[in-house]
Write a protein that holds these residues in place. Sequence first.
Motif, PDB file in Angstrom:
ATOM      1  N   GLN A   1      12.090  14.911 -62.125  1.00 20.44           N
ATOM      2  CA  GLN A   1      13.083  15.610 -61.299  1.00 20.44           C
ATOM      3  C   GLN A   1      12.586  15.737 -59.861  1.00 20.44           C
ATOM      4  OE1 GLN A   1      13.276  19.210 -63.612  1.00 20.44           O
ATOM      5  NE2 GLN A   1      15.205  18.626 -64.600  1.00 20.44           N
ATOM      6  N   ALA A   2      11.325  16.108 -59.685  1.00 13.81           N
ATOM      7  CA  ALA A   2      10.766  16.280 -58.338  1.00 13.81           C
ATOM      8  C   ALA A   2      10.758  14.965 -57.568  1.00 13.81           C
ATOM      9  CB  ALA A   2       9.350  16.850 -58.439  1.00 13.81           C
ATOM     10  N   HIS A   3      10.381  13.874 -58.232  1.00 10.24           N
ATOM     11  CA  HIS A   3      10.343  12.580 -57.537  1.00 10.24           C
ATOM     12  C   HIS A   3      11.755  12.041 -57.295  1.00 10.24           C
ATOM     13  CE1 HIS A   3       6.077  11.896 -57.064  1.00 10.24           C
ATOM     14  NE2 HIS A   3       5.901  12.427 -58.274  1.00 10.24           N
ATOM     15  N   LEU A   4      12.684  12.313 -58.204  1.00  9.24           N
ATOM     16  CA  LEU A   4      14.080  11.921 -57.959  1.00  9.24           C
ATOM     17  C   LEU A   4      14.628  12.682 -56.753  1.00  9.24           C
ATOM     18  CD1 LEU A   4      15.407  11.703 -61.627  1.00  9.24           C
ATOM     19  CD2 LEU A   4      15.325   9.814 -59.978  1.00  9.24           C
ATOM     20  N   LYS A   5      14.259  13.936 -56.601  1.00 13.22           N
ATOM     21  CA  LYS A   5      14.674  14.724 -55.433  1.00 13.22           C
ATOM     22  C   LYS A   5      14.058  14.142 -54.165  1.00 13.22           C
ATOM     23  CE  LYS A   5      15.359  19.208 -55.774  1.00 13.22           C
ATOM     24  NZ  LYS A   5      16.696  19.564 -55.375  1.00 13.22           N
ATOM     25  N   ARG A   6      12.782  13.759 -54.243  1.00 14.46           N
ATOM     26  CA  ARG A   6      12.070  13.202 -53.079  1.00 14.46           C
ATOM     27  C   ARG A   6      12.735  11.932 -52.571  1.00 14.46           C
ATOM     28  NH1 ARG A   6       8.629   9.260 -52.686  1.00 14.46           N
ATOM     29  NH2 ARG A   6       8.297   9.090 -54.922  1.00 14.46           N
TER      30      ARG A   6
ATOM     31  N   GLY B   1      15.866  11.251 -52.872  1.00  8.62           N
ATOM     32  CA  GLY B   1      17.251  11.532 -52.516  1.00  8.62           C
ATOM     33  C   GLY B   1      18.271  11.386 -53.629  1.00  8.62           C
ATOM     34  N   CYS B   2      17.823  11.346 -54.883  1.00  4.29           N
ATOM     35  CA  CYS B   2      18.771  11.151 -55.985  1.00  4.29           C
ATOM     36  C   CYS B   2      19.094  12.428 -56.749  1.00  4.29           C
ATOM     37  CB  CYS B   2      18.223  10.108 -56.967  1.00  4.29           C
ATOM     38  SG  CYS B   2      17.974   8.480 -56.215  1.00  4.29           S
ATOM     39  N   ASN B   3      18.266  13.441 -56.637  1.00  2.35           N
ATOM     40  CA  ASN B   3      18.456  14.658 -57.422  1.00  2.35           C
ATOM     41  C   ASN B   3      18.834  15.813 -56.517  1.00  2.35           C
ATOM     42  OD1 ASN B   3      18.389  16.724 -59.282  1.00  2.35           O
ATOM     43  ND2 ASN B   3      16.211  16.585 -59.715  1.00  2.35           N
ATOM     44  N   THR B   4      19.994  16.398 -56.773  1.00  4.70           N
ATOM     45  CA  THR B   4      20.408  17.586 -56.023  1.00  4.70           C
ATOM     46  C   THR B   4      20.304  18.833 -56.883  1.00  4.70           C
ATOM     47  OG1 THR B   4      22.710  17.233 -56.649  1.00  4.70           O
ATOM     48  CG2 THR B   4      21.983  16.291 -54.550  1.00  4.70           C
TER      49      THR B   4
ATOM     50  N   ARG C   1      20.295  13.803 -65.646  1.00  5.96           N
ATOM     51  CA  ARG C   1      20.774  12.496 -66.114  1.00  5.96           C
ATOM     52  C   ARG C   1      21.554  11.784 -65.009  1.00  5.96           C
ATOM     53  NH1 ARG C   1      20.716  15.519 -70.874  1.00  5.96           N
ATOM     54  NH2 ARG C   1      22.767  16.415 -70.594  1.00  5.96           N
ATOM     55  N   LYS C   2      22.380  12.537 -64.276  1.00  3.18           N
ATOM     56  CA  LYS C   2      23.136  11.936 -63.166  1.00  3.18           C
ATOM     57  C   LYS C   2      22.196  11.439 -62.073  1.00  3.18           C
ATOM     58  CE  LYS C   2      27.386  14.456 -63.950  1.00  3.18           C
ATOM     59  NZ  LYS C   2      28.242  15.553 -63.566  1.00  3.18           N
ATOM     60  N   ALA C   3      21.122  12.189 -61.836  1.00  3.42           N
ATOM     61  CA  ALA C   3      20.142  11.772 -60.821  1.00  3.42           C
ATOM     62  C   ALA C   3      19.484  10.452 -61.216  1.00  3.42           C
ATOM     63  CB  ALA C   3      19.091  12.867 -60.641  1.00  3.42           C
TER      64      ALA C   3
ATOM     65  N   LYS D   1       8.197   4.647 -55.308  1.00  2.23           N
ATOM     66  CA  LYS D   1       9.082   4.497 -54.144  1.00  2.23           C
ATOM     67  C   LYS D   1       8.621   5.426 -53.031  1.00  2.23           C
ATOM     68  CE  LYS D   1      11.801   1.681 -56.340  1.00  2.23           C
ATOM     69  NZ  LYS D   1      11.790   0.269 -56.068  1.00  2.23           N
ATOM     70  N   THR D   2       8.479   4.873 -51.834  1.00  4.33           N
ATOM     71  CA  THR D   2       7.999   5.676 -50.705  1.00  4.33           C
ATOM     72  C   THR D   2       9.126   6.161 -49.806  1.00  4.33           C
ATOM     73  OG1 THR D   2       7.642   3.671 -49.415  1.00  4.33           O
ATOM     74  CG2 THR D   2       5.756   4.545 -50.649  1.00  4.33           C
ATOM     75  N   ASP D   3      10.280   5.511 -49.870  1.00  6.49           N
ATOM     76  CA  ASP D   3      11.404   5.876 -49.007  1.00  6.49           C
ATOM     77  C   ASP D   3      12.568   6.383 -49.847  1.00  6.49           C
ATOM     78  OD1 ASP D   3      10.089   5.055 -46.663  1.00  6.49           O
ATOM     79  OD2 ASP D   3      10.711   2.973 -46.991  1.00  6.49           O
ATOM     80  N   ARG D   4      13.580   6.868 -49.149  1.00  2.64           N
ATOM     81  CA  ARG D   4      14.819   7.304 -49.800  1.00  2.64           C
ATOM     82  C   ARG D   4      15.428   6.116 -50.536  1.00  2.64           C
ATOM     83  NH1 ARG D   4      18.919  10.966 -49.635  1.00  2.64           N
ATOM     84  NH2 ARG D   4      17.868  12.336 -48.194  1.00  2.64           N
ATOM     85  N   VAL D   5      15.887   6.346 -51.763  1.00  2.00           N
ATOM     86  CA  VAL D   5      16.524   5.306 -52.561  1.00  2.00           C
ATOM     87  C   VAL D   5      18.037   5.537 -52.595  1.00  2.00           C
ATOM     88  CG1 VAL D   5      16.725   4.331 -54.885  1.00  2.00           C
ATOM     89  CG2 VAL D   5      14.482   4.923 -53.975  1.00  2.00           C
TER      90      VAL D   5
END
Length: 141
Positions: free
Chosen positions: A9-14, A16-19, A31-33, A61-65
């Motif tokens: 969750q933390a890396h998905l947020k990093r 840009g995929c997890n809100t 799951r949506k993230a 991944k180092t940048d926004r996905v």
Amino acid sequence: QTDINRLLQAHLKRVGCNTGNVDGAWDDSSRKALELFNKNANTRFDVKLASLDALDTVRSKTDRVCPLICAKGQKEDGGRCVQISCGSGSFLNSSGACEKRPEPKARTADQEQATPRHHAAPSGGGGGGKCFSFNGRSYCE
């Protein structure tokens, strides 16, 4: 498993995929993230549960996905959503763009004459009623 969930969750947020929350609970938001990550990173991880493979890939991944999606009335600025502010004499319209305020229309002499004007009742009558003028005539209650 909770630690894997929280880290993913933390890396998905990093990226840009997890809100949603970073709380270790693998819920619909999580799951949506991961679905968004799959779509934008061309991966096919199972979204039903957090896996070490998914965590390793997202962590690499180092940048926004996932693209930044700003709410209505906001715009992207330096990778963040910020409130749109309009200059003086403008307002934010329903489309989220600044629009110039219309100038107030000048009243014509005919409109001025047709508008009732209220005046205080003349003193001394003791009636305490209200008077007004309309079309050049005065009326009192």
